[in-house]
Write a protein that holds these residues in place. Structure first.
Motif, PDB file in Angstrom:
ATOM      1  N   PRO A   1       0.791  -1.322   0.056  1.00  0.00           N
ATOM      2  CA  PRO A   1      -0.078   0.127  -0.055  1.00  0.00           C
ATOM      3  C   PRO A   1       0.949   1.279  -0.087  1.00  0.00           C
ATOM      4  CG  PRO A   1      -0.012  -0.878   2.065  1.00  0.00           C
ATOM      5  CD  PRO A   1       0.640  -1.747   1.337  1.00  0.00           C
ATOM      6  N   PRO A   2       0.415   2.309  -0.797  1.00  0.00           N
ATOM      7  CA  PRO A   2       1.268   3.627  -0.800  1.00  0.00           C
ATOM      8  C   PRO A   2       0.981   4.301   0.431  1.00  0.00           C
ATOM      9  CG  PRO A   2      -0.970   3.790  -2.012  1.00  0.00           C
ATOM     10  CD  PRO A   2      -0.708   2.356  -1.697  1.00  0.00           C
ATOM     11  N   GLN A   3       2.112   5.058   1.050  1.00  0.00           N
ATOM     12  CA  GLN A   3       1.796   5.839   2.411  1.00  0.00           C
ATOM     13  C   GLN A   3       1.783   7.313   2.064  1.00  0.00           C
ATOM     14  OE1 GLN A   3       1.786   4.330   5.314  1.00  0.00           O
ATOM     15  NE2 GLN A   3       1.518   2.508   4.091  1.00  0.00           N
ATOM     16  N   ARG A   4       2.129   7.675   0.839  1.00  0.00           N
ATOM     17  CA  ARG A   4       2.319   9.039   0.576  1.00  0.00           C
ATOM     18  C   ARG A   4       2.034   9.230  -1.212  1.00  0.00           C
ATOM     19  NH1 ARG A   4       6.560  11.419  -1.897  1.00  0.00           N
ATOM     20  NH2 ARG A   4       8.613   9.969  -1.535  1.00  0.00           N
ATOM     21  N   CYS A   5       1.671  10.256  -1.567  1.00  0.00           N
ATOM     22  CA  CYS A   5       1.595  10.205  -3.077  1.00  0.00           C
ATOM     23  C   CYS A   5       2.043  11.793  -3.398  1.00  0.00           C
ATOM     24  CB  CYS A   5       0.060  10.003  -3.470  1.00  0.00           C
ATOM     25  SG  CYS A   5      -0.904  11.468  -3.165  1.00  0.00           S
ATOM     26  N   GLU A   6       2.385  11.761  -4.813  1.00  0.00           N
ATOM     27  CA  GLU A   6       2.615  13.002  -5.511  1.00  0.00           C
ATOM     28  C   GLU A   6       1.964  13.114  -6.933  1.00  0.00           C
ATOM     29  OE1 GLU A   6       6.665  12.825  -6.488  1.00  0.00           O
ATOM     30  OE2 GLU A   6       7.378  12.981  -4.564  1.00  0.00           O
ATOM     31  N   ARG A   7       1.350  14.280  -7.154  1.00  0.00           N
ATOM     32  CA  ARG A   7       0.416  14.383  -8.154  1.00  0.00           C
ATOM     33  C   ARG A   7       0.928  15.353  -9.216  1.00  0.00           C
ATOM     34  NH1 ARG A   7      -3.549  17.840  -9.852  1.00  0.00           N
ATOM     35  NH2 ARG A   7      -4.772  17.000 -11.409  1.00  0.00           N
TER      36      ARG A   7
ATOM     37  N   GLU B   1       0.193  21.726 -20.477  1.00  0.00           N
ATOM     38  CA  GLU B   1      -0.482  21.975 -21.710  1.00  0.00           C
ATOM     39  C   GLU B   1      -1.114  21.002 -22.512  1.00  0.00           C
ATOM     40  OE1 GLU B   1       2.900  22.799 -24.452  1.00  0.00           O
ATOM     41  OE2 GLU B   1       4.033  23.997 -22.844  1.00  0.00           O
ATOM     42  N   LEU B   2      -1.211  19.643 -21.843  1.00  0.00           N
ATOM     43  CA  LEU B   2      -2.026  18.562 -22.332  1.00  0.00           C
ATOM     44  C   LEU B   2      -2.913  18.227 -21.162  1.00  0.00           C
ATOM     45  CD1 LEU B   2       0.723  16.542 -24.060  1.00  0.00           C
ATOM     46  CD2 LEU B   2      -0.727  17.850 -25.314  1.00  0.00           C
ATOM     47  N   PRO B   3      -4.279  17.597 -21.650  1.00  0.00           N
ATOM     48  CA  PRO B   3      -5.215  17.170 -20.515  1.00  0.00           C
ATOM     49  C   PRO B   3      -4.728  15.779 -20.017  1.00  0.00           C
ATOM     50  CG  PRO B   3      -6.042  16.862 -22.814  1.00  0.00           C
ATOM     51  CD  PRO B   3      -4.725  17.491 -22.940  1.00  0.00           C
ATOM     52  N   ALA B   4      -3.510  15.685 -19.193  1.00  0.00           N
ATOM     53  CA  ALA B   4      -3.002  14.590 -18.679  1.00  0.00           C
ATOM     54  C   ALA B   4      -2.680  14.975 -17.271  1.00  0.00           C
ATOM     55  CB  ALA B   4      -1.861  14.146 -19.449  1.00  0.00           C
ATOM     56  N   GLU B   5      -2.581  13.681 -16.481  1.00  0.00           N
ATOM     57  CA  GLU B   5      -2.165  13.841 -15.234  1.00  0.00           C
ATOM     58  C   GLU B   5      -1.597  12.361 -14.805  1.00  0.00           C
ATOM     59  OE1 GLU B   5      -5.693  12.965 -12.046  1.00  0.00           O
ATOM     60  OE2 GLU B   5      -5.870  14.806 -13.269  1.00  0.00           O
ATOM     61  N   ARG B   6      -0.739  12.376 -13.642  1.00  0.00           N
ATOM     62  CA  ARG B   6      -0.115  10.942 -13.138  1.00  0.00           C
ATOM     63  C   ARG B   6      -0.075  11.109 -11.819  1.00  0.00           C
ATOM     64  NH1 ARG B   6       3.019   6.811 -15.397  1.00  0.00           N
ATOM     65  NH2 ARG B   6       4.665   6.066 -14.007  1.00  0.00           N
ATOM     66  N   THR B   7      -0.450  10.129 -10.992  1.00  0.00           N
ATOM     67  CA  THR B   7      -0.089  10.130  -9.630  1.00  0.00           C
ATOM     68  C   THR B   7       0.891   9.000  -9.243  1.00  0.00           C
ATOM     69  OG1 THR B   7      -2.583  11.013  -9.113  1.00  0.00           O
ATOM     70  CG2 THR B   7      -1.442  10.057  -7.197  1.00  0.00           C
TER      71      THR B   7
ATOM     72  N   GLY C   1       9.863   4.190   0.642  1.00  0.00           N
ATOM     73  CA  GLY C   1      10.213   5.068  -0.284  1.00  0.00           C
ATOM     74  C   GLY C   1      10.230   4.864  -1.853  1.00  0.00           C
ATOM     75  N   ALA C   2       9.827   3.429  -2.254  1.00  0.00           N
ATOM     76  CA  ALA C   2       9.927   2.837  -3.377  1.00  0.00           C
ATOM     77  C   ALA C   2       8.700   3.189  -3.911  1.00  0.00           C
ATOM     78  CB  ALA C   2      10.361   1.385  -3.583  1.00  0.00           C
ATOM     79  N   PRO C   3       8.255   3.247  -5.258  1.00  0.00           N
ATOM     80  CA  PRO C   3       7.162   3.482  -5.736  1.00  0.00           C
ATOM     81  C   PRO C   3       6.311   2.005  -5.654  1.00  0.00           C
ATOM     82  CG  PRO C   3       8.602   4.154  -7.264  1.00  0.00           C
ATOM     83  CD  PRO C   3       9.274   3.532  -6.400  1.00  0.00           C
ATOM     84  N   SER C   4       4.849   2.300  -5.164  1.00  0.00           N
ATOM     85  CA  SER C   4       3.877   1.090  -5.009  1.00  0.00           C
ATOM     86  C   SER C   4       2.682   1.309  -5.679  1.00  0.00           C
ATOM     87  CB  SER C   4       3.964   0.878  -3.523  1.00  0.00           C
ATOM     88  OG  SER C   4       3.025   1.911  -2.789  1.00  0.00           O
ATOM     89  N   PHE C   5       2.251   2.562  -6.062  1.00  0.00           N
ATOM     90  CA  PHE C   5       0.994   2.848  -6.987  1.00  0.00           C
ATOM     91  C   PHE C   5       1.068   3.884  -7.950  1.00  0.00           C
ATOM     92  CE2 PHE C   5      -2.343   5.872  -7.077  1.00  0.00           C
ATOM     93  CZ  PHE C   5      -3.588   4.982  -7.493  1.00  0.00           C
ATOM     94  N   CYS C   6       0.443   3.555  -9.267  1.00  0.00           N
ATOM     95  CA  CYS C   6       0.757   4.630 -10.211  1.00  0.00           C
ATOM     96  C   CYS C   6      -0.606   4.885 -10.994  1.00  0.00           C
ATOM     97  CB  CYS C   6       1.939   4.663 -10.955  1.00  0.00           C
ATOM     98  SG  CYS C   6       1.914   3.289 -12.389  1.00  0.00           S
ATOM     99  N   ALA C   7      -1.015   5.937 -10.990  1.00  0.00           N
ATOM    100  CA  ALA C   7      -2.277   6.070 -12.024  1.00  0.00           C
ATOM    101  C   ALA C   7      -2.036   7.198 -12.857  1.00  0.00           C
ATOM    102  CB  ALA C   7      -3.645   6.339 -11.103  1.00  0.00           C
ATOM    103  N   SER C   8      -2.505   6.945 -14.183  1.00  0.00           N
ATOM    104  CA  SER C   8      -2.204   8.147 -15.084  1.00  0.00           C
ATOM    105  C   SER C   8      -3.507   8.182 -16.146  1.00  0.00           C
ATOM    106  CB  SER C   8      -1.054   7.896 -16.240  1.00  0.00           C
ATOM    107  OG  SER C   8      -1.116   6.780 -16.618  1.00  0.00           O
ATOM    108  N   ARG C   9      -3.795   9.384 -16.489  1.00  0.00           N
ATOM    109  CA  ARG C   9      -5.142   9.609 -17.009  1.00  0.00           C
ATOM    110  C   ARG C   9      -4.867  10.788 -18.085  1.00  0.00           C
ATOM    111  NH1 ARG C   9      -5.985   9.191 -11.876  1.00  0.00           N
ATOM    112  NH2 ARG C   9      -7.704   7.761 -11.061  1.00  0.00           N
ATOM    113  N   HIS C  10      -5.085  10.391 -19.442  1.00  0.00           N
ATOM    114  CA  HIS C  10      -4.952  11.478 -20.272  1.00  0.00           C
ATOM    115  C   HIS C  10      -6.278  11.469 -21.270  1.00  0.00           C
ATOM    116  CE1 HIS C  10      -2.810   8.059 -22.556  1.00  0.00           C
ATOM    117  NE2 HIS C  10      -3.271   8.758 -23.554  1.00  0.00           N
TER     118      HIS C  10
END
Length: 130
Positions: free
Chosen positions: A36-42, A47-53, A60-69
């Motif tokens: 499970p993630p403990q903290r996140c960065e968005r 310029e583009l309709p895109a985001e990533r969390t 400290g290692a990545p454990s979750f990611c979500a991207s939308r465009h």
């Protein structure tokens, strides 16, 4: 006189807690296999309709990611005035499993039909989606 050190607040894209919906698409039967993630960065594109969390585990290692465009296309109902509409929305959500692999959920929503056409799938990956 001793000075007290004051840490600056985190940037607005950082949150001390993971987003509420981090496990929304995660099947309940697989929840115990995920780190499970403990903290996140968005991160959002200016310029583009895109985001990533990105979510990070306690180590400290990545454990979750979500991207939308979203892909835009011009549309008109009278062939004279055109407006920008969404033609496709793509979302990728991934969770790091305790064995190091990633469980990935991809979803594509195509507009232009009524109702819009959606395809979705789960798969395992050796690496975090980029």
């Amino acid at each position: 006189m001793a000075r007290t050190r004051v840490d600056p607040p985190p940037p607005p894209c950082c949150a001390p807690q993971p987003p509420q919906d981090w496990s929304l698409l995660l099947p309940d039967t697989l929840r115990h296999l995920v780190v499970p993630p403990q903290r996140c960065e968005r991160h959002a594109d200016d310029e583009l309709p895109a985001e990533r969390t990105l979510g990070y585990a306690a180590d400290g290692a990545p454990s979750f990611c979500a991207s939308r465009h979203r892909l835009a296309a011009p549309a008109s109902d009278d062939d004279e005035e055109f407006v920008e509409t969404t033609s496709v929305t793509e979302c990728t959500t991934a969770w790091r499993l305790r064995d190091g692999r990633w469980l990935v959920h991809e979803s594509v929503l195509r507009y232009g039909r009524c109702p819009p056409e959606e395809s979705a799938r789960y798969y395992l990956s050796e690496t975090m989606p980029r």
